[in-house]
Design a protein around this motif. Structure first.
Motif, PDB file in Angstrom:
ATOM      1  N   SER A  26      -5.565  63.162  10.010  1.00  0.00           N
ATOM      2  CA  SER A  26      -5.390  63.926  11.241  1.00  0.00           C
ATOM      3  C   SER A  26      -6.082  65.275  11.137  1.00  0.00           C
ATOM      4  O   SER A  26      -6.762  65.719  12.061  1.00  0.00           O
ATOM      5  CB  SER A  26      -3.895  64.138  11.528  1.00  0.00           C
ATOM      6  OG  SER A  26      -3.255  62.922  11.754  1.00  0.00           O
ATOM      7  N   VAL A  27      -5.891  65.934  10.003  1.00  0.00           N
ATOM      8  CA  VAL A  27      -6.521  67.239   9.818  1.00  0.00           C
ATOM      9  C   VAL A  27      -8.034  67.102   9.810  1.00  0.00           C
ATOM     10  O   VAL A  27      -8.760  67.905  10.402  1.00  0.00           O
ATOM     11  CB  VAL A  27      -6.025  67.893   8.507  1.00  0.00           C
ATOM     12  CG1 VAL A  27      -6.796  69.169   8.226  1.00  0.00           C
ATOM     13  CG2 VAL A  27      -4.535  68.183   8.608  1.00  0.00           C
ATOM     14  N   LEU A  29      -9.808  64.824  11.306  1.00  0.00           N
ATOM     15  CA  LEU A  29     -10.243  64.569  12.675  1.00  0.00           C
ATOM     16  C   LEU A  29     -10.217  65.826  13.523  1.00  0.00           C
ATOM     17  O   LEU A  29     -11.129  66.085  14.301  1.00  0.00           O
ATOM     18  CB  LEU A  29      -9.326  63.521  13.322  1.00  0.00           C
ATOM     19  CG  LEU A  29      -9.651  62.074  13.029  1.00  0.00           C
ATOM     20  CD1 LEU A  29      -8.480  61.197  13.435  1.00  0.00           C
ATOM     21  CD2 LEU A  29     -10.893  61.662  13.784  1.00  0.00           C
ATOM     22  N   CYS A  30      -9.153  66.583  13.375  1.00  0.00           N
ATOM     23  CA  CYS A  30      -8.928  67.680  14.300  1.00  0.00           C
ATOM     24  C   CYS A  30      -9.627  68.974  13.921  1.00  0.00           C
ATOM     25  O   CYS A  30      -9.920  69.789  14.781  1.00  0.00           O
ATOM     26  CB  CYS A  30      -7.428  67.931  14.430  1.00  0.00           C
ATOM     27  SG  CYS A  30      -6.530  66.489  14.980  1.00  0.00           S
ATOM     28  N   PHE A  57     -12.483  58.580  15.505  1.00  0.00           N
ATOM     29  CA  PHE A  57     -11.175  58.449  16.147  1.00  0.00           C
ATOM     30  C   PHE A  57     -10.757  56.982  16.222  1.00  0.00           C
ATOM     31  O   PHE A  57      -9.589  56.641  15.994  1.00  0.00           O
ATOM     32  CB  PHE A  57     -11.233  59.065  17.547  1.00  0.00           C
ATOM     33  CG  PHE A  57      -9.934  58.996  18.301  1.00  0.00           C
ATOM     34  CD1 PHE A  57      -8.914  59.887  18.035  1.00  0.00           C
ATOM     35  CD2 PHE A  57      -9.736  58.032  19.279  1.00  0.00           C
ATOM     36  CE1 PHE A  57      -7.713  59.826  18.726  1.00  0.00           C
ATOM     37  CE2 PHE A  57      -8.547  57.960  19.978  1.00  0.00           C
ATOM     38  CZ  PHE A  57      -7.531  58.863  19.703  1.00  0.00           C
ATOM     39  N   TYR A  60      -9.455  55.829  12.990  1.00  0.00           N
ATOM     40  CA  TYR A  60      -8.116  56.387  12.790  1.00  0.00           C
ATOM     41  C   TYR A  60      -7.058  55.555  13.513  1.00  0.00           C
ATOM     42  O   TYR A  60      -6.048  55.153  12.923  1.00  0.00           O
ATOM     43  CB  TYR A  60      -8.124  57.830  13.294  1.00  0.00           C
ATOM     44  CG  TYR A  60      -6.770  58.483  13.405  1.00  0.00           C
ATOM     45  CD1 TYR A  60      -5.931  58.602  12.310  1.00  0.00           C
ATOM     46  CD2 TYR A  60      -6.347  59.019  14.627  1.00  0.00           C
ATOM     47  CE1 TYR A  60      -4.702  59.225  12.417  1.00  0.00           C
ATOM     48  CE2 TYR A  60      -5.124  59.646  14.741  1.00  0.00           C
ATOM     49  CZ  TYR A  60      -4.303  59.745  13.635  1.00  0.00           C
ATOM     50  OH  TYR A  60      -3.093  60.361  13.755  1.00  0.00           O
ATOM     51  N   SER A  75       2.618  60.661  13.565  1.00  0.00           N
ATOM     52  CA  SER A  75       1.288  61.092  13.147  1.00  0.00           C
ATOM     53  C   SER A  75       0.475  61.594  14.344  1.00  0.00           C
ATOM     54  O   SER A  75      -0.217  62.612  14.265  1.00  0.00           O
ATOM     55  CB  SER A  75       0.553  59.940  12.466  1.00  0.00           C
ATOM     56  OG  SER A  75      -0.752  60.322  12.105  1.00  0.00           O
ATOM     57  N   LEU A  76       0.553  60.882  15.473  1.00  0.00           N
ATOM     58  CA  LEU A  76      -0.165  61.291  16.677  1.00  0.00           C
ATOM     59  C   LEU A  76       0.352  62.629  17.193  1.00  0.00           C
ATOM     60  O   LEU A  76      -0.426  63.498  17.610  1.00  0.00           O
ATOM     61  CB  LEU A  76      -0.019  60.216  17.761  1.00  0.00           C
ATOM     62  CG  LEU A  76      -0.769  58.908  17.499  1.00  0.00           C
ATOM     63  CD1 LEU A  76      -0.276  57.814  18.443  1.00  0.00           C
ATOM     64  CD2 LEU A  76      -2.272  59.100  17.642  1.00  0.00           C
ATOM     65  N   GLU A  78       1.728  64.970  15.421  1.00  0.00           N
ATOM     66  CA  GLU A  78       1.271  65.999  14.490  1.00  0.00           C
ATOM     67  C   GLU A  78      -0.204  66.333  14.725  1.00  0.00           C
ATOM     68  O   GLU A  78      -0.619  67.488  14.597  1.00  0.00           O
ATOM     69  CB  GLU A  78       1.478  65.524  13.054  1.00  0.00           C
ATOM     70  CG  GLU A  78       1.088  66.558  12.001  1.00  0.00           C
ATOM     71  CD  GLU A  78       1.301  66.043  10.590  1.00  0.00           C
ATOM     72  OE1 GLU A  78       0.864  66.716   9.649  1.00  0.00           O
ATOM     73  OE2 GLU A  78       1.901  64.955  10.443  1.00  0.00           O
ATOM     74  N   MET A  79      -0.983  65.329  15.095  1.00  0.00           N
ATOM     75  CA  MET A  79      -2.397  65.561  15.360  1.00  0.00           C
ATOM     76  C   MET A  79      -2.583  66.547  16.510  1.00  0.00           C
ATOM     77  O   MET A  79      -3.414  67.456  16.440  1.00  0.00           O
ATOM     78  CB  MET A  79      -3.093  64.238  15.689  1.00  0.00           C
ATOM     79  CG  MET A  79      -4.571  64.375  16.012  1.00  0.00           C
ATOM     80  SD  MET A  79      -5.393  62.772  16.165  1.00  0.00           S
ATOM     81  CE  MET A  79      -4.530  62.073  17.569  1.00  0.00           C
ATOM     82  N   ASN A  82      -1.822  70.053  15.509  1.00  0.00           N
ATOM     83  CA  ASN A  82      -2.898  70.642  14.712  1.00  0.00           C
ATOM     84  C   ASN A  82      -4.018  71.233  15.560  1.00  0.00           C
ATOM     85  O   ASN A  82      -4.750  72.113  15.107  1.00  0.00           O
ATOM     86  CB  ASN A  82      -3.498  69.585  13.772  1.00  0.00           C
ATOM     87  CG  ASN A  82      -2.589  69.264  12.607  1.00  0.00           C
ATOM     88  OD1 ASN A  82      -1.736  70.057  12.239  1.00  0.00           O
ATOM     89  ND2 ASN A  82      -2.769  68.086  12.026  1.00  0.00           N
ATOM     90  N   ILE A  93      -9.757  64.625  22.147  1.00  0.00           N
ATOM     91  CA  ILE A  93      -8.721  63.692  21.697  1.00  0.00           C
ATOM     92  C   ILE A  93      -8.008  63.052  22.887  1.00  0.00           C
ATOM     93  O   ILE A  93      -7.751  61.844  22.901  1.00  0.00           O
ATOM     94  CB  ILE A  93      -7.725  64.404  20.767  1.00  0.00           C
ATOM     95  CG1 ILE A  93      -8.394  64.672  19.409  1.00  0.00           C
ATOM     96  CG2 ILE A  93      -6.468  63.567  20.561  1.00  0.00           C
ATOM     97  CD1 ILE A  93      -7.592  65.546  18.488  1.00  0.00           C
TER      98      ILE A  93
END
Length: 292
Positions: A26-27, A29-30, A57, A60, A75-76, A78-79, A82, A93
């Motif tokens: 996630s980190v 990606l973001c 993405f 992921y 997880s989504l 949290e993304m 971030n 996103i």
């Protein structure tokens, strides 16, 4: 430069340690996106190579859809946290998420996942007024007629011009089939349902003196003449109807972003299945049939 983020491993959360790996991904990606430590460079690369970052993405979410839903949703969520202060990343996103989680033709379609993303995104400070209003309306539409809730009532008119409401229909199960005779996919769906031995079997059965199954085949557009022209092609044992008021569409009573759309309701009009492929609906009814 390219990455292969396809994941394989043993155990429920994969050999990369599940949460730790997804959190790291996630980190990546973001914030880092394609290996650049500098956020400014990363933003420029995102703008210049959207197809590449979209591919990342997809890798992921390919991993996430194989996991436990609660694990994936966290997880989504949290993304989005971030990227809560980065308008460009949040925009990308949400755009990709709408394409892959909300598009009815997407192999990754999952409205529950998209709902998690929208709910969190609407709490961030970086959405502009138009974006916020659009996503708010999308979320409200998506939440209508959810599984386990009572379906929204509406009136419909049969070909004999008699008018009824959804809650007038008495049956243990009701297939709610939104279609359009001018739509090739709808014609194909009509044929599939009409030929299904499971559906034909259930249409002939009764339970406690009431029909076990009924099919409400509903046209919600305005060309009623077109609907009447195709009446001979609709199974006579179905309730073939149109929405004379057009309230279903104009008031967005149901999420009909694509046709055909299938729902399965129980005898109390609670939603059992929402906007599912026919194979899923047929399998659900077969399971019931096997217990009879």
């Amino acid at each position: 430069m390219s990455w292969d983020l396809s994941i394989s491993g043993n155990g429920d959360k994969g050999r990369w340690g599940g949460w730790a790996f997804v959190g790291l991904l996630s980190v990546v990606l973001c914030w880092l996106v394609i290996g650049r430590q500098d956020r400014k460079d990363g933003r420029e690369i995102i703008s210049n190579t959207p197809s590449w970052t979209e591919g990342t993405f997809v890798n992921y979410i390919s991993f996430l859809v194989q996991k436990d839903p609660s694990f994936a949703k966290e997880s989504l969520d949290e993304m989005i946290v971030n990227v809560a202060t980065d308008s460009l990343m949040l925009y990308n996103i949400l755009t990709w998420s709408e394409k892959y989680f909300f598009n009815p033709n997407s192999p990754f379609r999952n409205e529950d996942f998209f709902e998690v993303l929208l709910q969190r995104a609407l709490t961030t400070p970086v959405l502009d007024t138009l974006q916020r209003e659009r996503y708010r309306k999308l979320l409200l539409l998506m939440q209508k007629n959810s599984i386990g809730e009572y379906a929204t009532d509406f009136d419909f008119t049969l070909n004999n011009n008699k008018r009824f409401s959804l809650y007038n229909i008495e049956a243990e199960f009701l297939i709610l089939f939104f279609g359009n005779p001018a739509c090739p996919a709808c014609k194909e769906m009509t044929d599939r349902i009409a030929r299904s031995e499971i559906i034909l079997n259930l249409l002939e059965r009764k339970i406690n003196g009431k029909p076990l199954l009924k099919v409400l085949h509903l046209y919600t557009d305005s060309n009623i003449a077109l609907w009447y022209e195709h009446m001979a092609h609709f199974p006579s044992k179905w309730l073939n109807a149109h929405d004379k008021t057009r309230y279903i569409k104009t008031r967005e009573l149901y999420d009909l972003k694509a046709l055909p759309t299938l729902y399965l309701l129980d005898k109390n009009k609670k939603v059992l299945l929402k906007d599912v492929p026919f194979d899923v609906l047929e399998a659900y009814l077969l399971q019931f049939l096997n217990f009879q």
